[in-house]
Design an enzyme around this catalytic site. Structure first.
Site, PDB file in Angstrom:
ATOM      1  N   LYS A   6      36.210  42.587  39.987  1.00 18.85           N
ATOM      2  CA  LYS A   6      34.982  43.052  40.652  1.00 18.85           C
ATOM      3  C   LYS A   6      35.328  43.669  42.012  1.00 18.85           C
ATOM      4  O   LYS A   6      34.822  44.727  42.376  1.00 18.85           O
ATOM      5  CB  LYS A   6      33.995  41.883  40.822  1.00 18.85           C
ATOM      6  CG  LYS A   6      33.386  41.433  39.495  1.00 18.85           C
ATOM      7  CD  LYS A   6      32.568  40.147  39.608  1.00 18.85           C
ATOM      8  CE  LYS A   6      32.152  39.666  38.224  1.00 18.85           C
ATOM      9  NZ  LYS A   6      31.370  38.419  38.227  1.00 18.85           N
ATOM     10  N   GLN A  50      29.790  33.576  41.904  1.00 18.38           N
ATOM     11  CA  GLN A  50      30.573  33.457  40.669  1.00 18.38           C
ATOM     12  C   GLN A  50      30.391  32.067  40.057  1.00 18.38           C
ATOM     13  O   GLN A  50      30.586  31.059  40.735  1.00 18.38           O
ATOM     14  CB  GLN A  50      32.044  33.756  40.954  1.00 18.38           C
ATOM     15  CG  GLN A  50      32.925  33.855  39.722  1.00 18.38           C
ATOM     16  CD  GLN A  50      32.596  35.057  38.836  1.00 18.38           C
ATOM     17  OE1 GLN A  50      32.064  36.063  39.287  1.00 18.38           O
ATOM     18  NE2 GLN A  50      32.893  34.956  37.555  1.00 18.38           N
ATOM     19  N   ASP A  73      23.362  40.133  39.549  1.00 16.65           N
ATOM     20  CA  ASP A  73      23.665  39.517  38.253  1.00 16.65           C
ATOM     21  C   ASP A  73      22.418  39.432  37.369  1.00 16.65           C
ATOM     22  O   ASP A  73      22.522  39.178  36.171  1.00 16.65           O
ATOM     23  CB  ASP A  73      24.181  38.084  38.455  1.00 16.65           C
ATOM     24  CG  ASP A  73      25.701  37.988  38.458  1.00 16.65           C
ATOM     25  OD1 ASP A  73      26.341  38.818  37.783  1.00 16.65           O
ATOM     26  OD2 ASP A  73      26.234  37.073  39.109  1.00 16.65           O
TER      27      ASP A  73
HETATM   28  N1  GUN Z   1      30.713  33.669  35.219  1.00 13.82           N
HETATM   29  C1  GUN Z   1      30.944  34.198  34.006  1.00 13.82           C
HETATM   30  N2  GUN Z   1      30.311  35.374  33.885  1.00 13.82           N
HETATM   31  C2  GUN Z   1      29.675  35.589  35.047  1.00 13.82           C
HETATM   32  C3  GUN Z   1      28.869  36.648  35.544  1.00 13.82           C
HETATM   33  O1  GUN Z   1      28.578  37.641  34.874  1.00 13.82           O
HETATM   34  N3  GUN Z   1      28.424  36.496  36.815  1.00 13.82           N
HETATM   35  C4  GUN Z   1      28.703  35.413  37.553  1.00 13.82           C
HETATM   36  N4  GUN Z   1      28.187  35.356  38.784  1.00 13.82           N
HETATM   37  N5  GUN Z   1      29.451  34.425  37.142  1.00 13.82           N
HETATM   38  C5  GUN Z   1      29.929  34.518  35.891  1.00 13.82           C
END
Ligand code: GUN
Length: 240
Positions: A6, A50, A73
């Protein structure tokens, strides 16, 4: 791995990103206070926490604390609700990436039998909604589904999001089906596999996504898209 990808994507397209790497022992209060600060910071367009979080932290309370207009998200209940009604700003990144792959491959969803295996809040549930909005006939399967193979064999579009390595085998796939593998399972230090057993599924499928290199990069691209959208929304909000 996710967070690094990211950050790299942000850097590549010119989005400034800040990582707040917090100790596993961080209290919920401290985390909520950071989110509050970022919510109020007009220089910050998007916030994501996350997941998963340590057991002593209430994940939903943290998600609820993020300003829905900065929730890139799309996990906040306001944004989840908007996805249900089909009137949304942010689409959860992984389902959005799957939809983009289907669209760019010239595959029409309308009237197709779509089977989603997995019912998580992050992927399975929003995925079903997005396919439904495109007039697919959607079945959501999960760990308690009876005779799963009978259901998956009916799918014109099969989305696997269960988190079990090589769970979907070739004989569970309708010949010519579109198979989208959302799974990212690390089975050895340097070996990632999906939820679909690629070797047996590939000859049966009409189109299939690989792991790695299929849905994963699309998820990141969609996060960038949501972040750009958040920048526009929050810029307009500032101007009001
Ligand atoms: N953990 C696994 N997939 C994701 C996601 O798409 N966003 C976030 N914030 N955490 C995750």
């Amino acid at each position: 791995m996710y967070v690094n990808n990211k950050k790299k994507a942000c850097e590549y397209i010119g989005i400034e990103s800040f990582e707040y790497l917090m100790d596993a022992g961080t209290s919920q209060e401290e985390l909520l206070s950071l989110i509050d600060r970022l919510n109020k910071d007009s220089a910050v367009s998007g916030i994501l926490c996350q997941l998963p979080l340590p057991d002593h932290i209430d994940e939903q309370a943290v998600i609820n604390a993020i300003d829905p207009k900065k929730d890139v998200d799309a996990f906040h209940p306001v944004n989840v609700g908007k996805i249900m009604t089909g009137n949304y700003d942010f689409v959860p990144c992984t389902p959005a990436g799957v939809m983009e792959l289907i669209k760019e491959s010239g595959i029409d969803i309308e009237a197709k039998e779509c089977v989603v295996v997995g019912r998580s809040n992050i992927v399975g549930k929003p995925m079903a909604m997005l396919l439904l909005h495109k007039n697919g006939t959607v079945t959501v399967c999960h760990s308690k589904t009876a005779d799963l193979a009978e259901k998956t064999r009916k799918a014109d579009i099969l989305v696997a999001a269960v988190g079990i390595p090589n769970f979907i085998k070739g004989d569970m796939i309708k010949p010519g089906a579109v198979v989208i593998d959302v799974g990212i399972n690390r089975i050895a230090p340097k070996k990632l596999v999906g939820d679909v057993e690629f070797e047996s599924a590939e000859p049966a499928a009409g189109a299939i996504t690989p792991v790695p290199g299929g849905v994963g990069p699309m998820t990141i691209a969609m996060l960038m898209k949501n972040t750009l959208k958040a920048a526009v929304i929050n810029h307009d909000r500032e101007a009001e």
